[in-house]
Motif scaffolding. Structure first.
Motif, PDB file in Angstrom:
ATOM      1  N   MET A   1       0.786  -1.134   0.040  1.00 14.21           N
ATOM      2  CA  MET A   1       0.122  -0.175  -0.036  1.00 14.21           C
ATOM      3  C   MET A   1       0.965   1.179  -0.208  1.00 14.21           C
ATOM      4  N   GLU A   2       2.281   0.892   0.672  1.00 13.47           N
ATOM      5  CA  GLU A   2       3.146   2.416   1.091  1.00 13.47           C
ATOM      6  C   GLU A   2       3.361   2.880  -0.338  1.00 13.47           C
ATOM      7  N   ALA A   3       3.921   1.598  -0.948  1.00  8.83           N
ATOM      8  CA  ALA A   3       4.127   1.200  -2.796  1.00  8.83           C
ATOM      9  C   ALA A   3       3.272   2.255  -3.696  1.00  8.83           C
ATOM     10  N   ILE A   4       2.071   1.678  -3.503  1.00 13.13           N
ATOM     11  CA  ILE A   4       0.922   2.952  -4.260  1.00 13.13           C
ATOM     12  C   ILE A   4       0.887   4.138  -3.988  1.00 13.13           C
ATOM     13  N   GLY A   5       1.205   4.617  -2.593  1.00  9.33           N
ATOM     14  CA  GLY A   5       1.327   5.686  -2.086  1.00  9.33           C
ATOM     15  C   GLY A   5       2.748   6.551  -2.524  1.00  9.33           C
ATOM     16  N   VAL A   6       3.224   5.837  -2.614  1.00  9.97           N
ATOM     17  CA  VAL A   6       5.050   7.059  -2.708  1.00  9.97           C
ATOM     18  C   VAL A   6       4.633   7.297  -4.806  1.00  9.97           C
ATOM     19  N   TRP A   7       4.300   6.284  -5.105  1.00 12.63           N
ATOM     20  CA  TRP A   7       3.957   5.910  -6.400  1.00 12.63           C
ATOM     21  C   TRP A   7       2.613   7.015  -7.019  1.00 12.63           C
ATOM     22  N   THR A   8       1.577   7.698  -6.167  1.00 11.18           N
ATOM     23  CA  THR A   8       1.238   7.823  -6.762  1.00 11.18           C
ATOM     24  C   THR A   8       1.559   9.485  -6.965  1.00 11.18           C
ATOM     25  N   ALA A   9       2.225   9.249  -5.198  1.00  8.24           N
ATOM     26  CA  ALA A   9       2.323  10.642  -5.056  1.00  8.24           C
ATOM     27  C   ALA A   9       3.805  10.785  -5.932  1.00  8.24           C
ATOM     28  N   ALA A  10       4.416  10.802  -6.523  1.00  6.33           N
ATOM     29  CA  ALA A  10       5.211  10.830  -7.895  1.00  6.33           C
ATOM     30  C   ALA A  10       4.934  11.062  -8.585  1.00  6.33           C
ATOM     31  N   LEU A  11       3.642  10.382  -9.360  1.00  6.69           N
ATOM     32  CA  LEU A  11       3.115  10.906 -10.424  1.00  6.69           C
ATOM     33  C   LEU A  11       2.686  12.393 -10.548  1.00  6.69           C
ATOM     34  N   ALA A  12       2.535  12.724  -9.307  1.00 10.71           N
ATOM     35  CA  ALA A  12       1.176  13.282  -8.962  1.00 10.71           C
ATOM     36  C   ALA A  12       2.391  14.992  -8.989  1.00 10.71           C
ATOM     37  N   THR A  13       3.332  14.814  -8.411  1.00  8.84           N
ATOM     38  CA  THR A  13       4.325  15.825  -8.383  1.00  8.84           C
ATOM     39  C   THR A  13       5.334  15.869  -9.413  1.00  8.84           C
ATOM     40  N   ILE A  14       5.882  15.154 -10.791  1.00  5.62           N
ATOM     41  CA  ILE A  14       5.425  15.112 -11.951  1.00  5.62           C
ATOM     42  C   ILE A  14       4.364  16.581 -13.438  1.00  5.62           C
ATOM     43  N   GLY A  15       3.790  15.213 -12.315  1.00 10.36           N
ATOM     44  CA  GLY A  15       1.911  16.057 -13.134  1.00 10.36           C
ATOM     45  C   GLY A  15       2.245  17.616 -13.216  1.00 10.36           C
ATOM     46  N   ILE A  16       2.753  18.002 -12.016  1.00 12.47           N
ATOM     47  CA  ILE A  16       2.321  19.419 -11.296  1.00 12.47           C
ATOM     48  C   ILE A  16       3.491  19.694 -12.024  1.00 12.47           C
ATOM     49  N   VAL A  17       4.912  19.047 -11.988  1.00 10.33           N
ATOM     50  CA  VAL A  17       5.837  20.403 -12.390  1.00 10.33           C
ATOM     51  C   VAL A  17       5.731  20.413 -13.887  1.00 10.33           C
ATOM     52  N   SER A  18       4.891  19.332 -14.533  1.00 10.76           N
ATOM     53  CA  SER A  18       4.983  19.618 -16.303  1.00 10.76           C
ATOM     54  C   SER A  18       4.070  20.619 -16.835  1.00 10.76           C
ATOM     55  N   PHE A  19       3.654  21.279 -15.499  1.00 10.45           N
ATOM     56  CA  PHE A  19       3.211  22.170 -15.980  1.00 10.45           C
ATOM     57  C   PHE A  19       3.493  23.167 -16.887  1.00 10.45           C
ATOM     58  N   LEU A  20       4.888  23.571 -15.601  1.00 11.42           N
ATOM     59  CA  LEU A  20       5.774  24.470 -16.477  1.00 11.42           C
ATOM     60  C   LEU A  20       6.760  24.281 -18.406  1.00 11.42           C
ATOM     61  N   TYR A  21       6.180  23.561 -18.561  1.00  6.24           N
ATOM     62  CA  TYR A  21       6.755  23.212 -19.711  1.00  6.24           C
ATOM     63  C   TYR A  21       5.331  23.733 -20.881  1.00  6.24           C
ATOM     64  N   LYS A  22       4.038  22.501 -20.577  1.00 13.69           N
ATOM     65  CA  LYS A  22       2.812  23.525 -21.047  1.00 13.69           C
ATOM     66  C   LYS A  22       2.168  22.308 -20.269  1.00 13.69           C
ATOM     67  N   ASP A  23       0.432  23.075 -20.659  1.00 12.36           N
ATOM     68  CA  ASP A  23      -0.450  22.599 -19.970  1.00 12.36           C
ATOM     69  C   ASP A  23      -0.482  20.942 -21.203  1.00 12.36           C
ATOM     70  N   ASN A  24      -1.019  20.293 -19.697  1.00  9.65           N
ATOM     71  CA  ASN A  24      -1.086  19.018 -20.916  1.00  9.65           C
ATOM     72  C   ASN A  24      -2.344  17.382 -19.940  1.00  9.65           C
ATOM     73  N   VAL A  25      -2.465  16.513 -20.857  1.00  5.56           N
ATOM     74  CA  VAL A  25      -2.967  16.068 -20.329  1.00  5.56           C
ATOM     75  C   VAL A  25      -3.205  15.631 -18.549  1.00  5.56           C
ATOM     76  N   LEU A  26      -1.716  15.313 -18.253  1.00  7.04           N
ATOM     77  CA  LEU A  26      -1.134  14.781 -16.831  1.00  7.04           C
ATOM     78  C   LEU A  26      -1.339  15.790 -15.941  1.00  7.04           C
ATOM     79  N   TYR A  27      -1.270  17.039 -16.157  1.00 10.19           N
ATOM     80  CA  TYR A  27      -1.069  18.122 -15.371  1.00 10.19           C
ATOM     81  C   TYR A  27      -3.274  17.730 -15.141  1.00 10.19           C
ATOM     82  N   ARG A  28      -3.922  18.273 -16.069  1.00  7.72           N
ATOM     83  CA  ARG A  28      -5.284  18.199 -16.199  1.00  7.72           C
ATOM     84  C   ARG A  28      -5.595  16.882 -15.268  1.00  7.72           C
TER      85      ARG A  28
END
Lengths: 208, 207, 404
Positions: A1-28
């Motif tokens: 469960m912890e592993a899922i949590g860390v992965w979700t957190a990581a994907l969320a972090t990348i998704g938000i950072v990707s906004f710096l490049y441009k608006d995209n599906v992951l960010y949305r």
């Protein structure tokens, strides 16, 4: 469960950072999940903290003989909901009026004391005390406050001597904003380093 | 009547809250405490209303298949999951799901957003550097001085710059902050007065 | 390492001991042999400016506190409901102290309950190193009473009354004399241009209150600005987007915008969904507004109200999207970011003045004049204060010290 949590957190972090490049599906997706969950989160928190603890438990507290006064809050709250029915929607202005009026009265006094009275008290000080540098520093402080206040005069034309004082005022304001800006730039950098630490340390384990 | 009663409520609530500042008597403290409780309770009803508006707007988007409607589905799913996770049979505020959603979705996104500030501040600094006006240059110079204060590689220049930065923070900065604070204080009092006396009532609605 | 530490500690202790001995060479602490002298002149009086439940006890220190045997370490304060007792210990004060404020709660079941309007008696005991005590004579009776007026706040009261009188006077005067001068504010003058631009480009306008709740006067000021902006928007038939963070602010904003559309004679053009709730989480709100800025590409963004860390995130995104940005806040720490990233920034008090500027109604302008006079008075007070301090008139400075 912890592993899922860390992965979700990581994907969320990348998704938000990707906004710096441009608006995209992951960010949305991250944005939508974030908006939905946070709205739900605060609703649940306030429900339990305010309605349940403050009102429901408060109304059952037999040691407080005045607890029935809490009902008045609920009545105002229910009036708020009348907005959902067009015809009696105007009743919702009563609780709004209460909120606005009470707030205005309350903060009028607190800010008058903290921002006007106390600041004037702090500004009134002996300028001509200590050695020459101290006198100069105190004079800068006093003149700074004076010119700053002059800048905020609305109903007098900023011309002549008055205009010059106002000009000095805006300069001092700008110096202050610059200093504050510089200070924050330095502190924000450390925040970003913290996030990279999570990505490369906690998640990928690259960092020691 | 629809306009007068709210204005009357504003007046009574405002005058009472302002006056209780000068009245230490327990009657006044009593009403004051309950007024604060009422504000909190009204807040939760308003939140229910707001969440309802959120659901309605999202639902309408989905129904008329507006641009990007699938994202509205995601938002709604997030909302309902969270509300479900916080129900009493799930454990309320202690619910496992509720706390884990918080730690693994909300916290990382929140701290990443906060960390993005570093990039944004860099681009803002770039914008400031291009500033052409005299005032912007003043701002920039002050910022530079304060930023350099933390720089260990300045050698002999380090000491005077650190002293200048401290002086700026202690004198002109304090002066400006005081002037701003006094102005804000007066602005707040004037605005509050206008609201209480019904001079400013644009927010109150018509009909 | 450890030895060095111990040596250092010993040296520090020695230095401190020598220092103390030099400070007070005449008085040598005498080991306790007999009880100390009791405190004298104990006076108990109702604590002022409170809802009762408190009595202030004052005394003169024991002859053995700082002199004589110099072995008093603390004072114990006792309270009883009859001169003959029984007395209950209410608290302790350190040596050299001459005052103790005895406070309690209003709940009768609370062990710390403090009755109002009841005769109470106090005595104070000096306690020496050996734990021996010497009690003062009993003081009292005294009653804790609640006051209807906080005398310590009189200067604030007078100042508020004066300011209110000013405001009312100038409003009355402005009604008679319409041509009141007000200096131009670039941020305000840009509003019309900004709305015109949005109309020409066929793009919406974004209005953001920030994180302010209905309890922030900055938000209320912003709502009054929104009512003016919305009226113009309705006249120009431009689209307005108002994403909200606070539920009550959302409700007030909906009411405001609706009213503005009615006032502009275009009630049919009002769309309920233009003012909507996003979330009460700071960064989720930012994520949503930033997304809106990039997708809708508003021609103009207004950021007026209470802003925190999100100020820069929003303003930078807006700048990247090429919107004209008008900002204003009373959060001093955020103003620099707005100044850097926005085209126009209303600094502090200017935010509160903006609604009067936009409305141009004499009664609102009158209040600006009152604010200016208040500032003039502040300046005069400050100058007078500097002069007073030259002459050593401390009472003048005391006027501005606000007691709680």
């Amino acid at each position: 469960m912890e592993a899922i949590g860390v992965w979700t957190a990581a994907l969320a972090t990348i998704g938000i950072v990707s906004f710096l490049y441009k608006d995209n599906v992951l960010y949305r997706i991250c944005e939508s999940v974030f908006i939905g969950t946070s709205a739900g989160y605060w609703f649940v928190t306030y429900f339990w903290d305010n309605l349940y603890r403050k009102f429901y438990l408060g109304i059952q507290d037999a040691t407080d003989p005045n607890r029935f006064f809490l009902w008045f809050g609920v009545v105002l709250g229910v009036l708020m909901l009348t907005r959902l029915w067009g015809k009696i929607g105007w009743l919702s202005r009563w609780p709004l009026a209460f909120v606005v009026g009470a707030t205005a009265g309350l903060y009028m006094m607190t800010f008058f004391v903290s921002n006007a009275m106390r600041q004037v008290g702090a500004t009134i000080m002996p300028i001509f005390r200590g050695n020459l540098p101290a006198i100069i520093d105190n004079t800068v402080l006093a003149v700074g406050v004076f010119c700053g206040l002059v800048y905020f005069f609305f109903s007098k034309e900023h011309r002549g001597l008055f205009g010059r004082a106002s000009r000095v005022g805006i300069w001092i304001l700008m110096i202050t904003f610059g200093a504050s800006f510089g200070y924050t730039v330095m502190s924000r950098m450390s925040l970003m380093l913290g996030r990279f630490d999570f990505l490369f340390g906690t998640w990928l384990g690259i960092l020691p | 009547m629809r306009k007068e009663i709210p204005q009357f409520i504003v007046l009574i609530a405002g005058v009472f809250m302002a006056m209780q500042f000068f009245v230490p008597h327990s009657y006044s403290q009593f009403l004051y405490r309950y007024a604060l409780d009422w504000l909190i309770i009204i807040g939760i009803f308003a939140l229910a209303l707001a969440v309802w508006s959120f659901i309605r707007v999202s639902y309408e988007k989905i129904q008329r298949k507006a641009d990007n409607w699938p994202y509205a589905v995601v938002s709604l799913a997030g909302l309902f999951t969270m509300v479900f996770a916080g129900l009493w049979f799930m454990g309320g505020l202690e619910s496992y799901l509720y706390r884990h959603f918080f730690s693994f979705i909300m916290i990382p996104i929140q701290s990443t957003m906060y960390a993005l500030l570093a990039f944004f501040i860099a681009s803002a600094a770039y914008r400031a550097f291009r500033a052409r006006s005299l005032l912007a240059t003043v701002l920039l110079l002050a910022a530079l001085v304060v930023m350099l204060r933390f720089n260990p590689f300045l050698g002999p220049l380090g000491e005077p710059i650190a002293r200048l930065a401290d002086w700026i923070l202690n004198y002109p900065n304090l002066a400006a902050k005081r002037a701003i604070a006094m102005g804000i204080g007066l602005g707040i009092v004037a605005t509050a007065l206008k609201v209480i006396l019904g001079i400013e009532r644009g927010y109150m609605g018509k009909d | 390492m450890k030895r060095t530490m111990i040596a250092l500690l010993l040296m520090a202790a020695l230095t401190a001991a020598i220092g103390r001995a030099q400070e007070n060479p005449a008085v040598d602490p005498v080991p306790a042999a007999s009880p100390p002298a009791p405190p004298t002149n104990v006076v108990a009086a109702d604590s002022p400016d409170d809802p009762g439940r408190s009595v202030t006890v004052r005394w003169q220190v024991s002859a053995d506190d700082g002199a004589g045997m110099n072995n008093v370490i603390q004072y114990k304060v006792f309270r009883g409901e009859a001169a003959g007792g029984p007395f209950v210990e209410r608290g302790v004060a350190p040596s050299r102290a001459t005052v103790y404020v005895d406070k309690g709660t209003e709940a009768p079941n609370d062990p710390n309950f403090f009755p109002n309007n009841t005769d109470l008696f106090y005595k104070v005991a000096a306690v020496n190193v050996a734990g021996e005590t010497a009690e003062s004579e009993v003081a009292g009776p005294v009653q804790a009473r609640e006051q209807w007026y906080n005398v310590g706040r009189t200067p604030t009261f007078i100042a508020v009354i004066v300011f209110t009188a000013f405001t009312l006077y100038f409003i009355a005067r402005a009604r008679k004399k319409a041509d009141l001068y007000i200096r131009p504010l670039a941020g305000i003058e840009a509003v019309d241009e900004a709305i015109g631009r949005a109309t020409e480009m066929g793009r919406p306008m974004l209005y953001v209150f920030g994180l302010g709740t209905a309890s922030d006067i900055a938000t209320i000021a912003s709502v009054t600005i929104l009512s003016r902006v919305a009226k113009k928007v309705a006249e120009y038939q431009t689209e307005l987007i108002v994403p909200c963070y606070d539920p009550i602010v959302m409700t007030i904003a909906q009411e405001t915008v609706k009213t503005a559309y009615y006032d502009a004679g275009r009630p049919d053009a009002y769309k309920e969904d233009s003012v909507y709730f996003v979330t009460q989480s700071q960064f989720a709100y930012v994520a949503a507004v930033n997304g809106t800025i990039l997708r809708e590409l508003p021609a103009t963004n207004f950021y007026l109200g209470k802003f925190f860390a999100e100020s820069l995130l929003l303003a930078e995104t807006g700048a990247l999207a090429g919107s004209i940005q008008i900002s204003g806040t009373d959060e001093v720490a955020q103003i620099p970011f707005f100044v850097v990233a926005c085209d126009y920034t209303l600094i502090g008090e200017e935010l509160y003045a903006a609604s009067a500027y936009l409305g141009r109604e004499p009664k609102l302008m009158g209040s600006l004049k009152a604010q200016d006079y208040a500032k003039a008075i502040i300046i005069i007070c400050a100058v007078a204060g500097v002069a007073a301090s030259l002459f050593g008139w401390t009472w003048f400075v005391e006027l501005f010290r606000v007691t709680n």
